[in-house]
Design a protein around this motif. Structure first.
Motif, PDB file in Angstrom:
ATOM      1  N   TYR A 296      61.151   6.869  37.287  1.00 30.37           N
ATOM      2  CA  TYR A 296      61.605   7.385  35.938  1.00 30.37           C
ATOM      3  C   TYR A 296      60.681   8.375  35.196  1.00 30.37           C
ATOM      4  O   TYR A 296      60.739   8.781  34.089  1.00 30.37           O
ATOM      5  CB  TYR A 296      61.703   6.262  34.839  1.00 30.37           C
ATOM      6  N   ALA A 297      59.584   8.844  35.961  1.00 29.91           N
ATOM      7  CA  ALA A 297      58.465   9.544  35.538  1.00 29.91           C
ATOM      8  C   ALA A 297      59.157  10.931  34.881  1.00 29.91           C
ATOM      9  O   ALA A 297      60.055  11.416  35.624  1.00 29.91           O
ATOM     10  CB  ALA A 297      57.605   9.940  36.674  1.00 29.91           C
ATOM     11  N   ALA A 298      58.333  11.381  33.923  1.00 37.73           N
ATOM     12  CA  ALA A 298      59.139  12.589  33.290  1.00 37.73           C
ATOM     13  C   ALA A 298      59.208  13.763  34.124  1.00 37.73           C
ATOM     14  O   ALA A 298      58.205  14.011  34.895  1.00 37.73           O
ATOM     15  CB  ALA A 298      58.332  12.996  32.100  1.00 37.73           C
ATOM     16  N   GLY A 299      60.546  14.441  34.322  1.00 42.18           N
ATOM     17  CA  GLY A 299      60.445  15.630  35.020  1.00 42.18           C
ATOM     18  C   GLY A 299      61.118  15.252  36.606  1.00 42.18           C
ATOM     19  O   GLY A 299      61.117  16.101  37.253  1.00 42.18           O
ATOM     20  N   SER A 300      61.141  14.065  36.796  1.00 43.30           N
ATOM     21  CA  SER A 300      61.229  13.554  38.367  1.00 43.30           C
ATOM     22  C   SER A 300      62.744  13.910  38.809  1.00 43.30           C
ATOM     23  O   SER A 300      63.456  14.061  37.766  1.00 43.30           O
ATOM     24  CB  SER A 300      61.307  11.907  38.326  1.00 43.30           C
ATOM     25  N   ASP A 301      63.171  13.846  39.947  1.00 47.14           N
ATOM     26  CA  ASP A 301      64.544  13.970  40.197  1.00 47.14           C
ATOM     27  C   ASP A 301      65.350  13.216  39.595  1.00 47.14           C
ATOM     28  O   ASP A 301      66.702  13.376  39.351  1.00 47.14           O
ATOM     29  CB  ASP A 301      64.556  14.169  41.831  1.00 47.14           C
ATOM     30  N   LEU A 302      65.110  11.884  39.542  1.00 46.22           N
ATOM     31  CA  LEU A 302      65.975  10.848  39.000  1.00 46.22           C
ATOM     32  C   LEU A 302      66.305  11.278  37.482  1.00 46.22           C
ATOM     33  O   LEU A 302      67.606  11.118  37.063  1.00 46.22           O
ATOM     34  CB  LEU A 302      65.577   9.464  39.010  1.00 46.22           C
ATOM     35  N   GLU A 316      63.685  16.520  25.087  1.00 50.00           N
ATOM     36  CA  GLU A 316      63.287  17.820  25.453  1.00 50.00           C
ATOM     37  C   GLU A 316      62.128  17.803  26.525  1.00 50.00           C
ATOM     38  O   GLU A 316      61.878  18.451  27.275  1.00 50.00           O
ATOM     39  CB  GLU A 316      62.799  18.663  24.363  1.00 50.00           C
ATOM     40  N   LYS A 317      61.162  16.697  26.435  1.00 52.26           N
ATOM     41  CA  LYS A 317      60.138  16.408  27.482  1.00 52.26           C
ATOM     42  C   LYS A 317      60.524  15.909  28.665  1.00 52.26           C
ATOM     43  O   LYS A 317      59.699  15.521  29.618  1.00 52.26           O
ATOM     44  CB  LYS A 317      59.022  15.494  26.716  1.00 52.26           C
ATOM     45  N   GLU A 318      61.788  15.680  29.029  1.00 51.12           N
ATOM     46  CA  GLU A 318      62.471  15.009  30.185  1.00 51.12           C
ATOM     47  C   GLU A 318      61.945  13.757  30.426  1.00 51.12           C
ATOM     48  O   GLU A 318      61.757  13.331  31.500  1.00 51.12           O
ATOM     49  CB  GLU A 318      61.948  15.889  31.466  1.00 51.12           C
ATOM     50  N   GLU A 319      61.955  12.866  29.261  1.00 50.66           N
ATOM     51  CA  GLU A 319      61.607  11.557  29.281  1.00 50.66           C
ATOM     52  C   GLU A 319      63.039  10.765  29.017  1.00 50.66           C
ATOM     53  O   GLU A 319      63.513  11.297  28.214  1.00 50.66           O
ATOM     54  CB  GLU A 319      60.370  11.231  28.250  1.00 50.66           C
ATOM     55  N   VAL A 320      62.990   9.618  29.610  1.00 53.43           N
ATOM     56  CA  VAL A 320      64.199   8.897  29.432  1.00 53.43           C
ATOM     57  C   VAL A 320      64.099   7.664  28.364  1.00 53.43           C
ATOM     58  O   VAL A 320      62.740   6.801  28.549  1.00 53.43           O
ATOM     59  CB  VAL A 320      64.481   8.116  30.763  1.00 53.43           C
ATOM     60  N   ASP A 321      64.959   7.570  27.378  1.00 54.52           N
ATOM     61  CA  ASP A 321      64.666   6.425  26.487  1.00 54.52           C
ATOM     62  C   ASP A 321      65.291   5.340  26.977  1.00 54.52           C
ATOM     63  O   ASP A 321      66.636   5.297  27.108  1.00 54.52           O
ATOM     64  CB  ASP A 321      65.454   7.024  25.050  1.00 54.52           C
ATOM     65  N   ARG A 322      64.556   4.599  27.844  1.00 54.90           N
ATOM     66  CA  ARG A 322      65.149   3.417  28.642  1.00 54.90           C
ATOM     67  C   ARG A 322      66.060   2.274  27.893  1.00 54.90           C
ATOM     68  O   ARG A 322      66.838   1.680  28.377  1.00 54.90           O
ATOM     69  CB  ARG A 322      64.226   2.826  29.564  1.00 54.90           C
TER      70      ARG A 322
END
Length: 454
Positions: A296-302, A316-322
């Motif tokens: 789930y790292a920011a910007g990963s393919d997933l 916008e930072k390509e981070e997931v709100d889990r």
């Protein structure tokens, strides 16, 4: 000389040294057919044979013959037993059709006594109800009970093997089954623990204007349960004994890397504790929860795939709100499956990278709660499932996560069942009891693992 099956004639002289005969047979064959000499009373001798077999040779499949002919291809255990085919058990059955019922899981000597007693008092047929569905879920380790078809086949094969009596079998999901629907029954065979059930059957038959059944009661055989020190021989003790053992052949996979074992279990099953035990024994355990967190790292393919499927949970930072993602998928099966279809391949790829770092002569456990749902067992050499009874699971979830009963029920119900996990598992470990009991199961499982790897 070793043989698959052997036979012996049990005379009064032989009866006095029955344990010795059984132990001798256990070293030479897997199944022993016993013909009771006419000088001995058949019923009481039959009980004694099965009781001594449970005590001295529990792994030997002992079968007391209730007919004169041996199954084909069976050799005498001793030279003097060669004339046994001429022996005919003296049976004068008092009833035409006899009914009985039970779970008949892992057919054992207690079942053999029950079925044999029914055969001895029946002239034409025994009618047997085999419990399933709601009738079995209150039993100890019910998740490990064999499929009803297998249990019915085992009963039919045993009765056909030792007697010439017909055996009619019915799966039942209520306490009565055919015992209150068939008019032509004469008697019902019960054990000490099911005697009240026999009385209930007659009560129901009376309500329906049907004839009363003669209740034939037998006692239960005693045996040692080495796991929890119980004394009653039953299928539940057999299920407990199977914990930590190999339940089915391992998957035949090419050894291109480490020997792989999936470690799975539901919420609050005790899986994490077992993983700790395995690590303390020197085994490598890959924690898929931690590995998944890295995917789930920011910007990963997933994350990029999640952004397309669930745009509201990626900033916008390509981070997931889990937490937000969890709220979306928790009560929506379709969305949960959609997310799993993205996450599992990514986690598997990360696991494979970790596996490449491990020497090929090692054993590696892959700890994953959703291992079965992800379809991974077919690609692993073995799958081990850690489980506990549903009531215990709910209690643990409520206590650990500070949830009320309804919330805990929802959390547990969102998973696949223990039964589904065990259906594809090679080893089962139950954490219902004290921690020390679970650790003993793990120790046994590891010892057997190392033996089969050699």
């Amino acid at each position: 000389q070793s043989m698959n099956a052997a036979s012996v004639v049990l005379s009064a002289r032989c009866l006095a040294r029955l344990p010795e005969v059984l132990r001798q047979a256990a070293t030479r064959c897997n199944r022993l057919y016993v013909a009771v000499h006419p000088e001995l009373p058949l019923q009481s001798t039959l009980d004694s044979i099965y009781a001594r077999a449970s005590e001295h040779t529990p792994l030997l499949d002992v079968r007391v013959l209730l007919k004169s002919a041996l199954p084909r291809g069976v050799s005498p255990l001793r030279a003097e037993d060669g004339s046994m085919a001429s022996l005919r058990p003296a049976i004068d059955p008092p009833y035409k059709r006899v009914v009985l019922g039970g779970t008949f899981d892992r057919l054992h000597n207690g079942h053999k006594v029950l079925l044999s007693r029914a055969v001895l008092i029946s002239r034409d047929a025994i009618v047997c109800g085999v419990t399933d569905g709601e009738m079995i879920i209150k039993k100890t380790l019910w998740e490990m009970i064999e499929p009803v078809e297998r249990r019915m086949n085992a009963v039919e094969e045993f009765v056909r093997d030792v007697s010439e009596i017909s055996c009619e079998l019915y799966p039942i999901t209520d306490p009565f089954g055919p015992s209150i629907t068939m008019d032509d029954l004469d008697a019902i065979v019960v054990s000490d623990e099911t005697y009240k059930g026999g009385l209930a059957v007659n009560s129901k038959r009376a309500e329906r204007g049907m004839s009363q059944l003669v209740i034939e009661k037998i006692g239960l055989i005693e045996a040692d349960d080495s796991l929890l020190k119980e004394t009653k021989l039953s299928s539940s003790s057999r299920r407990k004994e199977s914990l930590g053992t190999l339940l089915r052949p391992v998957n035949d996979l090419p050894r291109l890397g480490p020997y792989t074992i999936g470690l799975t279990g539901g919420i609050a099953s005790g899986k994490t504790k077992v993983a700790e035990d395995l690590r303390s024994m020197g085994y490598t355990v890959l924690d898929c929860d931690k590995i998944a967190h890295g995917t789930y790292a920011a910007g990963s393919d997933l994350v990029k795939q999640i952004a397309l499927a669930f745009p509201s949970v990626v900033n916008e930072k390509e981070e997931v709100d889990r937490k937000a993602l969890g709220n979306i998928v928790f009560n929506d099966t379709a969305k949960r499956l959609q997310l799993n279809g993205l996450v599992w391949p990514a986690v598997l790829k990360a696991v494979q990278k970790e596996m490449d770092k491990i020497p090929s002569d090692r054993v590696v456990f892959i700890e994953a709660a959703a291992l079965v749902e992800a379809g991974w067992p077919k690609n692993l050499h073995e799958t081990w499932t850690i489980f506990c009874a549903r009531a215990e699971e709910l209690r643990r979830v409520q206590q650990r996560d500070k949830l009320n009963e309804q919330q805990a029920e929802a959390r547990v119900s969102s998973q696949i069942s223990n039964k589904e996990r065990l259906a594809v598992s090679h080893v089962a470990i139950c954490s219902d009891w004290a921690r020390e009991v679970t650790q003993e199961q793990v120790k046994k499982a590891v010892e057997l693992l190392e033996k089969r790897r050699k």
